[in-house]
Design a protein around this motif. Structure first.
Motif, mmCIF file in Angstrom:
data_model
loop_
_atom_site.group_PDB
_atom_site.id
_atom_site.type_symbol
_atom_site.label_atom_id
_atom_site.label_comp_id
_atom_site.label_asym_id
_atom_site.label_seq_id
_atom_site.Cartn_x
_atom_site.Cartn_y
_atom_site.Cartn_z
ATOM 1 N N VAL A 40 0.691 -1.219 0.084
ATOM 2 C CA VAL A 40 0.296 -0.007 0.148
ATOM 3 C C VAL A 40 0.875 1.509 -0.165
ATOM 4 O O VAL A 40 2.052 1.769 0.776
ATOM 5 N N SER A 43 0.354 8.431 1.832
ATOM 6 C CA SER A 43 0.211 9.730 1.055
ATOM 7 C C SER A 43 1.478 9.815 1.352
ATOM 8 O O SER A 43 1.916 10.886 1.099
ATOM 9 N N HIS A 45 4.677 10.307 2.224
ATOM 10 C CA HIS A 45 5.978 11.143 2.568
ATOM 11 C C HIS A 45 7.130 10.210 3.333
ATOM 12 O O HIS A 45 7.382 11.370 3.830
ATOM 13 N N SER A 108 -1.451 10.214 5.574
ATOM 14 C CA SER A 108 -1.979 9.147 6.092
ATOM 15 C C SER A 108 -2.068 8.464 7.244
ATOM 16 O O SER A 108 -1.220 8.524 7.993
HETATM 17 C C1 LIG Z 1 7.276 17.181 5.777
HETATM 18 C C2 LIG Z 1 6.929 15.934 6.703
HETATM 19 C C3 LIG Z 1 7.132 16.144 8.085
HETATM 20 C C4 LIG Z 1 7.387 14.782 8.683
HETATM 21 N N1 LIG Z 1 7.276 15.066 10.196
HETATM 22 C C5 LIG Z 1 7.137 14.005 10.605
HETATM 23 C C6 LIG Z 1 6.564 13.552 12.288
HETATM 24 O O1 LIG Z 1 6.771 14.978 13.129
HETATM 25 N N2 LIG Z 1 6.917 12.831 13.031
HETATM 26 C C7 LIG Z 1 7.327 11.855 12.182
HETATM 27 O O2 LIG Z 1 7.301 10.476 13.233
HETATM 28 N N3 LIG Z 1 7.317 11.888 10.959
HETATM 29 C C8 LIG Z 1 7.686 12.712 10.239
HETATM 30 N N4 LIG Z 1 7.542 12.419 8.699
HETATM 31 C C9 LIG Z 1 8.029 11.135 8.361
HETATM 32 C C10 LIG Z 1 6.345 10.562 7.837
HETATM 33 O O3 LIG Z 1 5.463 10.873 8.694
HETATM 34 C C11 LIG Z 1 6.402 8.514 7.568
HETATM 35 O O4 LIG Z 1 6.587 8.354 6.374
HETATM 36 C C12 LIG Z 1 5.083 8.237 7.277
HETATM 37 O O5 LIG Z 1 4.905 7.294 7.102
HETATM 38 C C13 LIG Z 1 3.912 9.068 6.711
HETATM 39 O O6 LIG Z 1 2.982 9.018 6.662
HETATM 40 P P1 LIG Z 1 3.229 8.199 5.226
HETATM 41 O O7 LIG Z 1 1.099 7.711 4.563
HETATM 42 O O8 LIG Z 1 3.159 9.558 3.337
HETATM 43 O O9 LIG Z 1 3.475 7.289 4.409
HETATM 44 P P2 LIG Z 1 4.289 6.426 2.985
HETATM 45 O O10 LIG Z 1 5.248 7.202 2.893
HETATM 46 O O11 LIG Z 1 2.990 6.499 1.869
HETATM 47 O O12 LIG Z 1 3.966 4.798 3.823
HETATM 48 C C14 LIG Z 1 5.000 4.923 4.811
HETATM 49 C C15 LIG Z 1 4.464 3.119 5.094
HETATM 50 O O13 LIG Z 1 3.206 2.758 5.034
HETATM 51 C C16 LIG Z 1 2.923 1.857 4.505
HETATM 52 N N5 LIG Z 1 0.974 2.220 4.568
HETATM 53 C C17 LIG Z 1 0.830 2.945 4.479
HETATM 54 N N6 LIG Z 1 -0.802 3.196 4.202
HETATM 55 C C18 LIG Z 1 -0.923 1.541 4.840
HETATM 56 C C19 LIG Z 1 -1.960 0.658 5.081
HETATM 57 N N7 LIG Z 1 -3.068 0.860 4.806
HETATM 58 N N8 LIG Z 1 -2.072 -0.470 4.848
HETATM 59 C C20 LIG Z 1 -0.738 -0.586 5.460
HETATM 60 N N9 LIG Z 1 0.574 -0.657 4.868
HETATM 61 C C21 LIG Z 1 0.725 0.998 4.724
HETATM 62 C C22 LIG Z 1 3.130 1.896 3.109
HETATM 63 O O14 LIG Z 1 3.891 0.574 2.309
HETATM 64 C C23 LIG Z 1 4.356 1.588 4.062
HETATM 65 O O15 LIG Z 1 5.416 1.194 4.311
HETATM 66 C C24 LIG Z 1 7.186 14.074 8.181
HETATM 67 C C25 LIG Z 1 7.613 13.481 6.950
HETATM 68 C C26 LIG Z 1 7.168 14.750 6.416
HETATM 69 C C27 LIG Z 1 7.699 14.586 4.621
#
Ligand SMILES: Cc1cc2nc3c(=O)[nH]c(=O)nc-3n(C[C@H](O)[C@H](O)[C@H](O)COP(=O)(O)OP(=O)(O)OC[C@H]3O[C@@H](n4cnc5c(N)ncnc54)[C@H](O)[C@@H]3O)c2cc1C
Length: 420
Positions: A40, A43, A45, A108
């Motif tokens: 999956v 978002s 990030h 997300s």
């Molecule tokens: C500007 C910025 C600020 C941030 N600030 C913080 C912070 O304050 N604290 C912190 O700890 N991190 C922070 N991060 C990091 C961020 O929170 C993590 O990278 C987090 O995973 C982002 O969630 P995402 O949905 O974008 O995940 P993605 O990058 O899309 O995916 C991450 C992982 O989650 C898995 N996944 C996603 N959805 C599902 C699902 N439904 N079922 C199973 N697996 C799933 C994916 O397969 C992948 O392995 C930041 C990142 C950015 C870009």
């Protein structure tokens, strides 16, 4: 055929051949059963290839489950594709809150929980610790429900699951009563005060973040998020431990406009509009960046900072800002805060992958002996064997994954490198 494209930062081009968007649970289950390799995408990030798949990627945002609040149980069940910024206004409107949030509402819920995303606060655990139960689709297409009380062992392995047990469809989160927060920022806290009063500083509010640039001997901004009781009239001192109260709004990253940061200077308002640093309607952070982060036992904080300071001349040119936070212990097997309170040392770098990757081994040489665990979603060069060693329950986690995904359908290069 929709190509998955790149991550938020643009430093990772996903190699999966296709991005599929199921609109029903039945479609999702069929996609899981028919794809040879599948993961999956949340978002987007994360800053490394943790989300990528050698087969297909799934976008769960169109499953469109509503947020279901159970006031009697004080829980909310949320569709895993939803972003915190879509969920939290509904909780606030119903008089509830989550215990904590990360720096941005754009991510997300499932992606954040899968990678151990955290905010700050000595009493606040990472975001996955608020999960009470989860539903995911295992490799055979079955919908599995794990609950913290009914299946404690498997649950504590699967919640912070780096996407390995299967697509998470919904998460039920613990709620607390809604609360009000005010933010105040102090400028230029001398390092000597930080070293002498680390715990006092990090315990001074509900959530405290320190922002520094390794260019001077002060912490540029001490960012305090204080929970305010109804009717409480608390006012910050104009100076504190050698730092001075900011008289204008700030942005955590030097040079960025404060408009995209959440309200400050004592403006009291709902938790969901103050716990993140960044507002949903703006690009968070600087937007053109890489991030690394290491989480180590809290008692090592001052030693870690002392060890990094001699590297200031190498760190500063690549750094936009560093952030120090604290996270309370939890019981999740792959949590960097597993059974220990931690300090999180975060680095927002300039967007230069080769230069950042060349610098990281020097940082890791300081932080590794102090048991610095890299954030699952950020850039690191810690050797794979060492990453596995840092997690005492890693073997149990691998066994758990094999139960739900015996053929490695949810695997990818990242997991094969750092987990299996
Ligand atoms: C500007 C910025 C600020 C941030 N600030 C913080 C912070 O304050 N604290 C912190 O700890 N991190 C922070 N991060 C990091 C961020 O929170 C993590 O990278 C987090 O995973 C982002 O969630 P995402 O949905 O974008 O995940 P993605 O990058 O899309 O995916 C991450 C992982 O989650 C898995 N996944 C996603 N959805 C599902 C699902 N439904 N079922 C199973 N697996 C799933 C994916 O397969 C992948 O392995 C930041 C990142 C950015 C870009």
């Amino acid at each position: 055929m929709v190509s998955p494209g790149v991550n938020w930062a643009g430093n990772i081009r996903y190699t999966a051949r296709e991005l599929l968007t199921p609109t029903t649970l039945a479609q999702l289950q069929e996609m899981v059963c028919t794809a040879e390799r599948v993961r999956v995408l949340g978002s987007r990030h994360s800053f490394n290839d943790i989300a990528d798949s050698p087969g297909v990627l799934l976008n769960l945002a169109e499953l469109r489950q509503p947020v279901a609040i159970d006031p009697a149980a004080a829980t909310a069940t949320v569709g895993a594709g939803l972003r915190y910024g879509e969920v939290t206004p509904q909780l606030e409107a119903a008089g509830f809150a989550l215990p904590n949030l990360g720096s941005l509402p754009h991510i997300s819920v499932a992606g954040a929980c899968a990678t151990g995303t955290h905010g700050s606060g000595s009493g606040n655990r990472n975001l996955a610790a608020a999960v009470r139960s989860m539903e995911f689709v295992a490799a055979d297409g079955e919908l599995v429900r794990l609950d913290r009380d009914e299946h404690p062992a498997e649950f504590h392995g699967a919640v912070l699951g780096v996407g390995a047990v299967g697509p998470v469809v919904s998460l039920t989160l613990d709620l607390r009563p809604s609360f009000q927060v005010r933010q105040d920022v102090y400028l230029d806290l001398p390092y000597r005060e930080l070293d002498a009063h680390f715990d006092e500083i990090m315990d001074a509010a509900y959530s405290v973040s320190l922002f520094l640039d390794f260019r001077s001997d002060t912490v540029g901004k001490v960012w305090m998020k204080r929970a305010v009781a109804p009717g409480e009239d608390w006012q910050p001192e104009p100076t504190w431990l050698g730092a001075r109260l900011a008289e204008s709004d700030q942005h955590p990253v030097p040079g960025q406009l404060p408009d995209s940061a959440t309200p400050q200077r004592g403006d009291i308002g709902p938790w969901n509009e103050r716990l993140p640093h960044f507002r949903l309607e703006f690009v968070p952070s600087s937007g053109l960046e890489l991030q690394s982060e290491y989480l180590l036992p809290r008692g090592h904080a001052v030693r870690a900072l002392a060890g990094l300071r001699p590297l200031s001349e190498r760190i500063a040119p690549l750094l936009q800002v560093a952030e120090i936070r604290t996270v309370a212990a939890d019981e999740l097997w792959l949590s960097p805060a597993y059974q220990q309170d931690v300090v999180a040392l975060h680095f927002t770098w300039v967007d230069d992958t080769p230069a950042v990757r060349a610098l990281l081994p020097a940082l890791e040489a300081v932080l590794d002996p102090l048991e610095g665990r890299p954030h699952w979603g950020k850039v690191f060069t810690t050797p794979p064997g060492r990453v596995r060693e840092l997690y005492p329950r890693m073997a149990d986690f691998v066994e758990l994954v094999r139960r739900y995904d015996p053929d490695g359908r949810f695997g990818n290069t990242f997991l094969e490198t750092y987990v299996y």
